[in-house]
Design a protein around this motif. Structure first.
Motif, PDB file in Angstrom:
ATOM      1  N   UNK A  12       0.828  -1.210   0.000  1.00 36.36           N
ATOM      2  CA  UNK A  12       0.000   0.000   0.000  1.00 36.36           C
ATOM      3  C   UNK A  12       0.863   1.260   0.000  1.00 36.36           C
ATOM      4  N   UNK A  13       1.956   1.246   0.756  1.00 37.41           N
ATOM      5  CA  UNK A  13       2.855   2.413   0.762  1.00 37.41           C
ATOM      6  C   UNK A  13       3.405   2.633  -0.659  1.00 37.41           C
ATOM      7  N   UNK A  14       3.811   1.539  -1.318  1.00 37.72           N
ATOM      8  CA  UNK A  14       4.369   1.643  -2.681  1.00 37.72           C
ATOM      9  C   UNK A  14       3.375   2.233  -3.669  1.00 37.72           C
ATOM     10  N   UNK A  15       2.076   1.972  -3.463  1.00 37.83           N
ATOM     11  CA  UNK A  15       1.057   2.455  -4.402  1.00 37.83           C
ATOM     12  C   UNK A  15       0.444   3.792  -3.969  1.00 37.83           C
ATOM     13  N   UNK A  37       6.875   6.160   9.972  1.00 35.58           N
ATOM     14  CA  UNK A  37       7.296   5.317   8.851  1.00 35.58           C
ATOM     15  C   UNK A  37       8.557   4.582   9.267  1.00 35.58           C
ATOM     16  N   UNK A  38       8.596   3.286   8.945  1.00 35.36           N
ATOM     17  CA  UNK A  38       9.737   2.451   9.305  1.00 35.36           C
ATOM     18  C   UNK A  38      10.089   1.524   8.157  1.00 35.36           C
ATOM     19  N   UNK A  39      11.356   1.233   8.007  1.00 34.38           N
ATOM     20  CA  UNK A  39      11.799   0.105   7.183  1.00 34.38           C
ATOM     21  C   UNK A  39      12.103  -1.019   8.181  1.00 34.38           C
ATOM     22  N   UNK A  66       9.390  -6.728   4.732  1.00 38.20           N
ATOM     23  CA  UNK A  66      10.634  -5.946   4.695  1.00 38.20           C
ATOM     24  C   UNK A  66      10.945  -5.458   3.272  1.00 38.20           C
ATOM     25  N   UNK A  67       9.994  -5.612   2.350  1.00 36.46           N
ATOM     26  CA  UNK A  67      10.243  -5.263   0.947  1.00 36.46           C
ATOM     27  C   UNK A  67      10.178  -3.762   0.688  1.00 36.46           C
ATOM     28  N   UNK A  68       9.825  -2.978   1.680  1.00 39.59           N
ATOM     29  CA  UNK A  68       9.760  -1.526   1.531  1.00 39.59           C
ATOM     30  C   UNK A  68       9.238  -0.942   2.826  1.00 39.59           C
ATOM     31  N   UNK A  69       9.169   0.389   2.895  1.00 36.86           N
ATOM     32  CA  UNK A  69       8.714   1.020   4.139  1.00 36.86           C
ATOM     33  C   UNK A  69       7.263   0.691   4.466  1.00 36.86           C
ATOM     34  N   UNK A  70       6.963   0.731   5.774  1.00 38.68           N
ATOM     35  CA  UNK A  70       5.592   0.582   6.268  1.00 38.68           C
ATOM     36  C   UNK A  70       5.278   1.805   7.121  1.00 38.68           C
ATOM     37  N   UNK A  71       3.991   2.058   7.317  1.00 35.60           N
ATOM     38  CA  UNK A  71       3.541   3.019   8.323  1.00 35.60           C
ATOM     39  C   UNK A  71       2.987   2.206   9.483  1.00 35.60           C
TER      40      UNK A  71
END
Ligand code: ATP
Ligand code: MG
Length: 137
Positions: A12-15, A37-39, A66-71
């Motif tokens: 969702x962050x990526x989109x 926001x965290x990786x 772990x494929x990208x940042x999360x909130x």
């Protein structure tokens, strides 16, 4: 008044869906009382999902997380835990009710856009996993 823990997952962050998903929280009367926001590291993701260790989807779940940042955020409201689970919809977006976050935004069972605590015990553990007491209002 109750607190629950939420993650906007990497798909969702990526989109660019952070804002749209936060809007759903606020429209539902779930107040965002802490957020960042965290990786995630592999160790952090494995520890967070320790209850699923040994299941067939565990390694791929960790790799996805772990494929990208999360909130990560704490949501507060009356019956926040159950109400947020309802707002997310079922784990598999194909089974999620119309108008839920997963029905509207998730890609698949794995890439399902959001996490939410499933009980008061999980909420307390998960909030404490990512937030210090002085980060919560
Ligand atoms: P979450 O804990 O992320 O809020 P949930 O409580 O609805 O979701 P769980 O059973 O706790 O679902 O599973 C955790 C996550 O693992 C799911 O959100 C999904 O991303 C992934 N997952 C669960 N089951 C499968 C599966 N059979 N195949 C692939 N991924 C799965
Ligand atoms: Mg779960």
């Amino acid at each position: 008044i109750e607190k629950t823990f939420s993650i906007v997952k990497p798909d969702a962050v990526k989109r660019n869906l952070i804002g749209a998903i936060y809007q759903r929280f606020e429209n539902a009367g779930l107040k965002i009382v802490a957020a960042k926001m965290l990786q995630l590291t592999k160790i952090q993701a494995q520890g967070f999902y320790a209850e699923h260790e040994g299941k067939p989807f565990f390694d791929e779940l960790v790799d996805f997380m772990i494929s990208g940042p999360v909130m990560v955020q704490v949501l507060e409201g009356e019956d926040a835990i159950v109400r947020y689970r309802e707002l997310m919809g079922k784990t598999n977006p194909q089974e999620a009710a119309c108008g839920t976050i997963r029905a509207d935004f998730a890609i698949s069972l794995r890439y399902n856009s959001v996490h939410g605590s499933d009980s008061p015990v999980s909420a307390e553990r998960e909030i404490g996993y990512f937030f210090a007491a002085d980060e919560l209002c």
